[in-house]
Design a protein around this motif. Sequence first.
Motif, PDB file in Angstrom:
ATOM      1  N   ASN A  69       5.168  -6.523  -8.859  1.00 13.59           N
ATOM      2  CA  ASN A  69       6.598  -6.695  -9.143  1.00 13.59           C
ATOM      3  C   ASN A  69       7.376  -5.419  -8.877  1.00 13.59           C
ATOM      4  OD1 ASN A  69       6.339  -9.370  -9.932  1.00 13.59           O
ATOM      5  ND2 ASN A  69       5.826  -8.824 -12.045  1.00 13.59           N
ATOM      6  N   ALA A  70       6.724  -4.284  -9.168  1.00 15.28           N
ATOM      7  CA  ALA A  70       7.409  -3.013  -8.949  1.00 15.28           C
ATOM      8  C   ALA A  70       7.613  -2.738  -7.466  1.00 15.28           C
ATOM      9  CB  ALA A  70       6.614  -1.880  -9.588  1.00 15.28           C
ATOM     10  N   LYS A  71       6.685  -3.181  -6.611  1.00 14.54           N
ATOM     11  CA  LYS A  71       6.741  -2.910  -5.168  1.00 14.54           C
ATOM     12  C   LYS A  71       7.184  -4.160  -4.397  1.00 14.54           C
ATOM     13  CE  LYS A  71       3.128   0.606  -5.241  1.00 14.54           C
ATOM     14  NZ  LYS A  71       1.811   0.988  -4.715  1.00 14.54           N
ATOM     15  N   LYS A  72       8.326  -4.681  -4.736  1.00 18.31           N
ATOM     16  CA  LYS A  72       8.871  -5.831  -4.001  1.00 18.31           C
ATOM     17  C   LYS A  72       9.453  -5.366  -2.674  1.00 18.31           C
ATOM     18  CE  LYS A  72      10.003  -9.017  -7.714  1.00 18.31           C
ATOM     19  NZ  LYS A  72      11.073  -9.719  -8.436  1.00 18.31           N
ATOM     20  N   THR A  73       9.195  -6.143  -1.636  1.00 17.27           N
ATOM     21  CA  THR A  73       9.679  -5.782  -0.298  1.00 17.27           C
ATOM     22  C   THR A  73      11.147  -6.137  -0.156  1.00 17.27           C
ATOM     23  OG1 THR A  73       8.932  -7.937   0.479  1.00 17.27           O
ATOM     24  CG2 THR A  73       7.432  -6.076   0.791  1.00 17.27           C
ATOM     25  N   ASP A  74      11.876  -5.341   0.606  1.00 13.99           N
ATOM     26  CA  ASP A  74      13.288  -5.572   0.883  1.00 13.99           C
ATOM     27  C   ASP A  74      13.392  -6.371   2.194  1.00 13.99           C
ATOM     28  OD1 ASP A  74      15.942  -5.593   0.883  1.00 13.99           O
ATOM     29  OD2 ASP A  74      16.235  -3.444   1.231  1.00 13.99           O
ATOM     30  N   TYR A  75      13.640  -7.689   2.033  1.00 15.32           N
ATOM     31  CA  TYR A  75      13.645  -8.576   3.189  1.00 15.32           C
ATOM     32  C   TYR A  75      14.846  -8.325   4.098  1.00 15.32           C
ATOM     33  CZ  TYR A  75      10.047 -11.120   0.630  1.00 15.32           C
ATOM     34  OH  TYR A  75       8.907 -11.444  -0.030  1.00 15.32           O
ATOM     35  N   LYS A  76      15.951  -7.869   3.564  1.00 18.43           N
ATOM     36  CA  LYS A  76      17.146  -7.638   4.372  1.00 18.43           C
ATOM     37  C   LYS A  76      16.919  -6.530   5.396  1.00 18.43           C
ATOM     38  CE  LYS A  76      20.643  -9.164   1.068  1.00 18.43           C
ATOM     39  NZ  LYS A  76      21.822  -8.755   0.264  1.00 18.43           N
ATOM     40  N   SER A  77      16.320  -5.435   4.945  1.00 12.76           N
ATOM     41  CA  SER A  77      16.064  -4.321   5.871  1.00 12.76           C
ATOM     42  C   SER A  77      15.083  -4.742   6.968  1.00 12.76           C
ATOM     43  CB  SER A  77      15.515  -3.119   5.105  1.00 12.76           C
ATOM     44  OG  SER A  77      14.309  -3.468   4.436  1.00 12.76           O
ATOM     45  N   GLU A  78      14.040  -5.536   6.607  1.00  9.65           N
ATOM     46  CA  GLU A  78      13.080  -6.013   7.602  1.00  9.65           C
ATOM     47  C   GLU A  78      13.758  -6.908   8.645  1.00  9.65           C
ATOM     48  OE1 GLU A  78       9.879  -7.933   5.681  1.00  9.65           O
ATOM     49  OE2 GLU A  78       9.090  -6.104   4.749  1.00  9.65           O
ATOM     50  N   LEU A  79      14.623  -7.800   8.188  1.00 14.39           N
ATOM     51  CA  LEU A  79      15.328  -8.681   9.118  1.00 14.39           C
ATOM     52  C   LEU A  79      16.235  -7.887  10.063  1.00 14.39           C
ATOM     53  CD1 LEU A  79      16.324 -11.605   6.741  1.00 14.39           C
ATOM     54  CD2 LEU A  79      14.831 -11.790   8.710  1.00 14.39           C
ATOM     55  N   LEU A  80      16.920  -6.883   9.545  1.00 12.96           N
ATOM     56  CA  LEU A  80      17.797  -6.073  10.390  1.00 12.96           C
ATOM     57  C   LEU A  80      17.019  -5.342  11.477  1.00 12.96           C
ATOM     58  CD1 LEU A  80      20.200  -4.615   7.683  1.00 12.96           C
ATOM     59  CD2 LEU A  80      20.837  -6.137   9.544  1.00 12.96           C
ATOM     60  N   THR A  81      15.880  -4.777  11.096  1.00 13.53           N
ATOM     61  CA  THR A  81      15.052  -4.066  12.090  1.00 13.53           C
ATOM     62  C   THR A  81      14.536  -5.025  13.165  1.00 13.53           C
ATOM     63  OG1 THR A  81      13.188  -4.356  10.564  1.00 13.53           O
ATOM     64  CG2 THR A  81      14.347  -2.238  10.496  1.00 13.53           C
ATOM     65  N   LYS A  82      14.113  -6.229  12.745  1.00  6.98           N
ATOM     66  CA  LYS A  82      13.623  -7.210  13.717  1.00  6.98           C
ATOM     67  C   LYS A  82      14.740  -7.661  14.666  1.00  6.98           C
ATOM     68  CE  LYS A  82       9.789  -9.131  11.066  1.00  6.98           C
ATOM     69  NZ  LYS A  82       9.268 -10.329  10.369  1.00  6.98           N
ATOM     70  N   ILE A  83      15.934  -7.864  14.136  1.00  8.30           N
ATOM     71  CA  ILE A  83      17.074  -8.275  14.978  1.00  8.30           C
ATOM     72  C   ILE A  83      17.384  -7.209  16.019  1.00  8.30           C
ATOM     73  CG2 ILE A  83      19.570  -8.676  14.911  1.00  8.30           C
ATOM     74  CD1 ILE A  83      19.018 -10.052  12.137  1.00  8.30           C
ATOM     75  N   LYS A  84      17.358  -5.937  15.592  1.00 11.09           N
ATOM     76  CA  LYS A  84      17.630  -4.849  16.534  1.00 11.09           C
ATOM     77  C   LYS A  84      16.570  -4.798  17.640  1.00 11.09           C
ATOM     78  CE  LYS A  84      20.160  -1.827  13.399  1.00 11.09           C
ATOM     79  NZ  LYS A  84      20.125  -0.555  12.642  1.00 11.09           N
ATOM     80  N   GLU A  85      15.300  -4.961  17.231  1.00 12.61           N
ATOM     81  CA  GLU A  85      14.215  -4.916  18.215  1.00 12.61           C
ATOM     82  C   GLU A  85      14.339  -6.043  19.236  1.00 12.61           C
ATOM     83  OE1 GLU A  85      10.616  -5.000  16.050  1.00 12.61           O
ATOM     84  OE2 GLU A  85      10.825  -2.952  15.268  1.00 12.61           O
ATOM     85  N   THR A  86      14.596  -7.261  18.767  1.00 12.29           N
ATOM     86  CA  THR A  86      14.714  -8.401  19.697  1.00 12.29           C
ATOM     87  C   THR A  86      15.921  -8.238  20.622  1.00 12.29           C
ATOM     88  OG1 THR A  86      15.919  -9.567  17.952  1.00 12.29           O
ATOM     89  CG2 THR A  86      13.576 -10.051  18.182  1.00 12.29           C
ATOM     90  N   GLY A  87      17.044  -7.710  20.084  1.00  7.74           N
ATOM     91  CA  GLY A  87      18.232  -7.484  20.906  1.00  7.74           C
ATOM     92  C   GLY A  87      17.968  -6.486  22.026  1.00  7.74           C
ATOM     93  N   MET A  88      17.288  -5.382  21.715  1.00  5.05           N
ATOM     94  CA  MET A  88      16.975  -4.377  22.739  1.00  5.05           C
ATOM     95  C   MET A  88      16.021  -4.927  23.784  1.00  5.05           C
ATOM     96  SD  MET A  88      18.755  -1.714  22.152  1.00  5.05           S
ATOM     97  CE  MET A  88      17.921  -0.497  23.169  1.00  5.05           C
ATOM     98  N   ASN A  89      15.051  -5.711  23.329  1.00  7.45           N
ATOM     99  CA  ASN A  89      14.093  -6.310  24.280  1.00  7.45           C
ATOM    100  C   ASN A  89      14.798  -7.273  25.240  1.00  7.45           C
ATOM    101  OD1 ASN A  89      11.916  -4.929  23.163  1.00  7.45           O
ATOM    102  ND2 ASN A  89      11.540  -6.547  21.640  1.00  7.45           N
ATOM    103  N   ASN A  90      15.692  -8.107  24.715  1.00  9.40           N
ATOM    104  CA  ASN A  90      16.418  -9.056  25.568  1.00  9.40           C
ATOM    105  C   ASN A  90      17.314  -8.325  26.570  1.00  9.40           C
ATOM    106  OD1 ASN A  90      15.294 -11.264  24.269  1.00  9.40           O
ATOM    107  ND2 ASN A  90      16.945 -11.349  22.736  1.00  9.40           N
TER     108      ASN A  90
END
Length: 492
Positions: free
Chosen positions: A186-207
Amino acid sequence: MIIKLSNVISCSSEHPSYPVSNLLKHHSNSSWRCAKPGEMLSTVIFQLAEPSCIIGLDIGNYRSCVVIVTASTSAEPDNWIPIVNHQFMTHEEAVNNKFRDQVQIFSKKDLNPETLKIKFDRVKVTCMQSANLKELFGLSFIEFKTEVVVDLGLDVFGRFKLKQPEDNANKTSLSDFKEKYLKMTNAKKTDYKSELLTKIKETGMNNFSKRQEENKEPTKRPLLEKLEAGKAEEVFGPKKNSANLTSVSNSQNKDVKDTSKLNDKPVMRTPFGDIVPAPSPKANKKDIEQENSRHSTNSRKRSLSPEESSSKGNVNKKKENCPQCQNEEDKVCKNCGRLPEPKLMPRPERAAKKKTIESQKPKKLFSKLFEDITFSLSGYVNPQRDEIRRKALQMGAKYIADPNTTNKKCTHLICAFKNTPKHQQLKGHSKIVSHTFIEDCFNEKTRFSWRRYALESKDRAEPESEEEILGSSSPPRSSDVFEEDTDSNSSY
C-alpha cells in the motif's frame, strides 16, 4: 462495588466525640470533625483493603468549604495524585453561617481520567474551612467505588468453544507477515498517470520517426503537368483574335488618359473610394444647392410626362390668379379646387379668442379650490411648514395631523423628499406631491393637475386626469382655521 478501608494510617486532628474511626464504620449518625474551633485544615490518610482502581466517589460533607481527595501507590507512597477537588460552599456562605451539609456523588466523568486505570493502595482526604473559625468541620461519610471483573475460567459460550491463545500461537507469525506485506504494498502504490504520460510520449516519437523514414510520393498537380506538356489551351482556353486584342488595348489607353485628365483637376472621392469630379470653381453655392434639391426631389418622386408637367403648371397659375378663392372662406373653390389660405387675425381679436377659451374652463371661488382635498405634511420644518399649511387652508383644504391608511381620509401628502415615515405609510394610498403644487396653485389662482408635481416619476409619466380649475376672488376666510392644533414641531 465499594472499596473497603482497612485502617487509618494518620490523622492531623479529630474530636474525641467524633473520631476518624467513624468514617470506617459509616454509621448514619456518626461523623469526623476537627479537634478545636479555629483550625483551618485537617487531613486523614486511609489504607485500602486491597489495591484497586477508583472509578467513583461519594462524599458527605459537614461544614467544610473545600474537600480534596488524593491517592498513592505502594511503589511511590509519597507521590499523591489528585482525584477530586470540590468546593461545597463559598467563603461568604460560611461567614454568614449558611452551611449546607450536602452529599456529592462523583462518577467516571467527574474524576481525573488519568487515574482511572491506576491501582491505588492509600487515599488522603483534606478538608478546609478558613471563613468561620468558631465552627468545627469535617466529613459525615466517604465511600470509594471500583469495577468488578469476574473471571470464571470458562472457555465455552453456549454450544461454542472459545479459542485459546495457545491455538493461535502458530498462526501469529503468518498473520503478522501478511499485515507487513500489505502495508509495504500500500505504501508503494504506482502512479499510473506518470506511466501513461511517458508511454504516450514514447509512442508519439516513434510514430514521428517512422513517418520521416517513409518515402512519400510527391502530390500530383495536373495543371502544371499540362502546362509543362505544352497544352496551354486546355488550361486557359482558346486564344482571341488580334483585332479584338487591339480594341481592348485602345479602350484601356483611353481610360488611362481620362484618369490622367481627372488627376489634373481637383478630385472628390465618395466614402467608398470612388472618384467624383469636383464642381467648377465658377459655379455658385446657390446653384449647387438647387441642383442637389432637384436631384433629391426627382429621386423621391416619379418622373412625369411632358403633358402632365405642363397641365400641373397651368393649375398652379390658376391657383395663384383665382379671384373667387380670395373672396370665399372655408369653402372649396369651384374654379381651382382648393381651400383659401387662412387669414391672420388682428391682435385684439386674438386676445378676445383667448378670453373665450379661458372662460370655457370651470371656475371656483379661490377659497374653495381645494375644498375636496385633505392633506398632511412630511419632511418640512417651520417657518416653511406653517406657510405651506396656511396657503393650502386659505384655498379650502383640510389639514390632518396624523393620517391613517384605514379610513383613507388623507387625499394628498405634501412631502419634501422620499422615504419619510409618512411617505412609506401613505405610498399607494394618497397622492404624494411636493410643496410647489400648493405654491403654484396659490400664486396662479388655478388648481393644476397634481401629476405635474408628483414626487414619484411613475406618477408624472401617466396622463393628467384632472382639469385646470380657475379661482376667482372671494372674501377671506376666518382666522379660526389657522388656530387649529397641528404637529408644528414634527417633520416626519
